[in-house]
Design a protein around this motif. Structure first.
Motif, short mmCIF file in Angstrom:
data_model
loop_
_atom_site.label_atom_id
_atom_site.label_comp_id
_atom_site.label_asym_id
_atom_site.label_seq_id
_atom_site.Cartn_x
_atom_site.Cartn_y
_atom_site.Cartn_z
N ASP A 152 1.03 -1.53 0.19
CA ASP A 152 -0.27 0.00 -0.08
C ASP A 152 0.81 1.66 0.03
OD1 ASP A 152 0.55 0.17 2.83
OD2 ASP A 152 -0.68 0.47 3.80
N TYR A 153 0.39 2.51 0.77
CA TYR A 153 0.72 4.16 -0.20
C TYR A 153 2.10 3.87 1.14
CZ TYR A 153 1.32 8.61 0.46
OH TYR A 153 1.97 9.96 0.59
N HIS A 154 1.88 3.04 2.52
CA HIS A 154 2.43 3.36 3.00
C HIS A 154 4.18 3.22 3.02
CE1 HIS A 154 -0.16 5.81 5.72
NE2 HIS A 154 -1.27 4.30 5.32
N ILE A 155 3.71 1.35 2.66
CA ILE A 155 5.15 0.92 2.41
C ILE A 155 6.49 1.71 1.18
CG2 ILE A 155 6.33 -0.61 1.35
CD1 ILE A 155 3.76 -2.45 2.49
N PHE A 156 5.76 2.36 0.03
CA PHE A 156 5.48 2.90 -0.97
C PHE A 156 6.58 4.81 -0.39
CE2 PHE A 156 3.24 0.57 -3.65
CZ PHE A 156 4.27 -0.31 -4.78
N ARG A 157 5.76 5.73 0.23
CA ARG A 157 6.00 6.05 1.07
C ARG A 157 7.67 5.55 1.95
NH1 ARG A 157 6.12 11.76 0.42
NH2 ARG A 157 7.03 12.61 2.69
N GLU A 158 7.74 5.03 2.86
CA GLU A 158 8.41 4.33 3.85
C GLU A 158 10.34 4.20 2.72
OE1 GLU A 158 9.28 1.09 6.61
OE2 GLU A 158 7.90 1.56 6.60
N PHE A 159 9.79 3.44 1.96
CA PHE A 159 10.90 3.27 0.80
C PHE A 159 11.39 4.39 0.43
CE2 PHE A 159 12.30 2.60 -3.51
CZ PHE A 159 13.40 1.46 -3.34
N ALA A 160 10.30 5.27 0.16
CA ALA A 160 11.02 6.88 -0.77
C ALA A 160 11.51 7.25 -0.06
CB ALA A 160 9.35 7.13 -1.49
N ASP A 161 11.39 7.68 1.09
CA ASP A 161 11.64 8.97 2.28
C ASP A 161 12.86 8.35 2.79
OD1 ASP A 161 9.91 10.19 2.31
OD2 ASP A 161 8.98 9.36 4.41
N SER A 162 13.26 6.38 2.37
CA SER A 162 14.66 6.40 2.65
C SER A 162 15.44 5.54 1.28
CB SER A 162 14.73 4.66 3.93
OG SER A 162 13.54 3.77 3.87
N PHE A 194 20.21 7.03 -2.97
CA PHE A 194 19.86 5.96 -4.15
C PHE A 194 20.18 7.64 -5.18
CE2 PHE A 194 18.44 5.51 -8.31
CZ PHE A 194 19.85 4.59 -9.04
N MET A 195 19.34 8.08 -4.45
CA MET A 195 19.00 9.81 -5.71
C MET A 195 20.60 10.66 -5.23
SD MET A 195 16.72 8.79 -7.69
CE MET A 195 16.84 10.68 -8.24
N PHE A 196 21.06 10.32 -3.78
CA PHE A 196 21.86 11.14 -3.34
C PHE A 196 23.73 10.75 -4.42
CE2 PHE A 196 25.16 12.57 -0.53
CZ PHE A 196 25.12 13.37 -0.53
N VAL A 197 23.17 9.37 -4.14
CA VAL A 197 24.34 8.87 -4.54
C VAL A 197 24.79 9.09 -6.56
CG1 VAL A 197 25.51 6.16 -4.86
CG2 VAL A 197 24.61 6.64 -2.68
N PHE A 198 23.41 9.00 -6.80
CA PHE A 198 23.43 9.12 -8.39
C PHE A 198 23.59 10.56 -8.70
CE2 PHE A 198 20.99 10.03 -12.16
CZ PHE A 198 21.60 9.74 -12.60
N PHE A 199 23.49 11.31 -8.14
CA PHE A 199 23.54 12.75 -7.71
C PHE A 199 25.48 12.95 -8.35
CE2 PHE A 199 25.04 17.24 -6.13
CZ PHE A 199 24.62 17.48 -7.18
N LEU A 200 25.73 12.26 -6.85
CA LEU A 200 27.06 12.69 -6.96
C LEU A 200 27.55 11.36 -7.74
CD1 LEU A 200 27.91 11.76 -2.52
CD2 LEU A 200 27.79 13.94 -4.02
N GLY A 201 27.45 10.91 -8.38
CA GLY A 201 28.03 9.79 -9.23
C GLY A 201 27.94 10.81 -10.51
#
Length: 66
Positions: A2-12, A17-24
């Motif tokens: 449900d939404y809460h699982i996706f939200r928890e994944f996106a928040d953590s 992943f996006m920060f590491v991609f940006f640094l790359g």
């Protein structure tokens, strides 16, 4: 799922992943040896200031006319 699982994944994990991609991407742009590539690309608008490009200079090779 449900939404809460996706939200928890996106928040953590996705944030990490996006920060590491940006640094790359930053490391790729500022890597040693890339200056020539970016200098050549940055001069594209100024290559033909005096006159338009010829067909051979513009990458348009026409071997025969119909």
């Amino acid at each position: 799922m449900d939404y809460h699982i996706f939200r928890e994944f996106a928040d953590s994990w996705f944030l990490i992943f996006m920060f590491v991609f940006f640094l790359g991407v930053v490391a790729w742009v500022f890597r040693p040896g890339s200056r020539k590539t970016y200098e050549d690309t940055s001069e594209i608008p100024f290559r033909h200031e005096d006159k338009p490009a010829n067909a051979s200079e513009a990458g348009e090779s026409r071997s025969s006319k119909d």
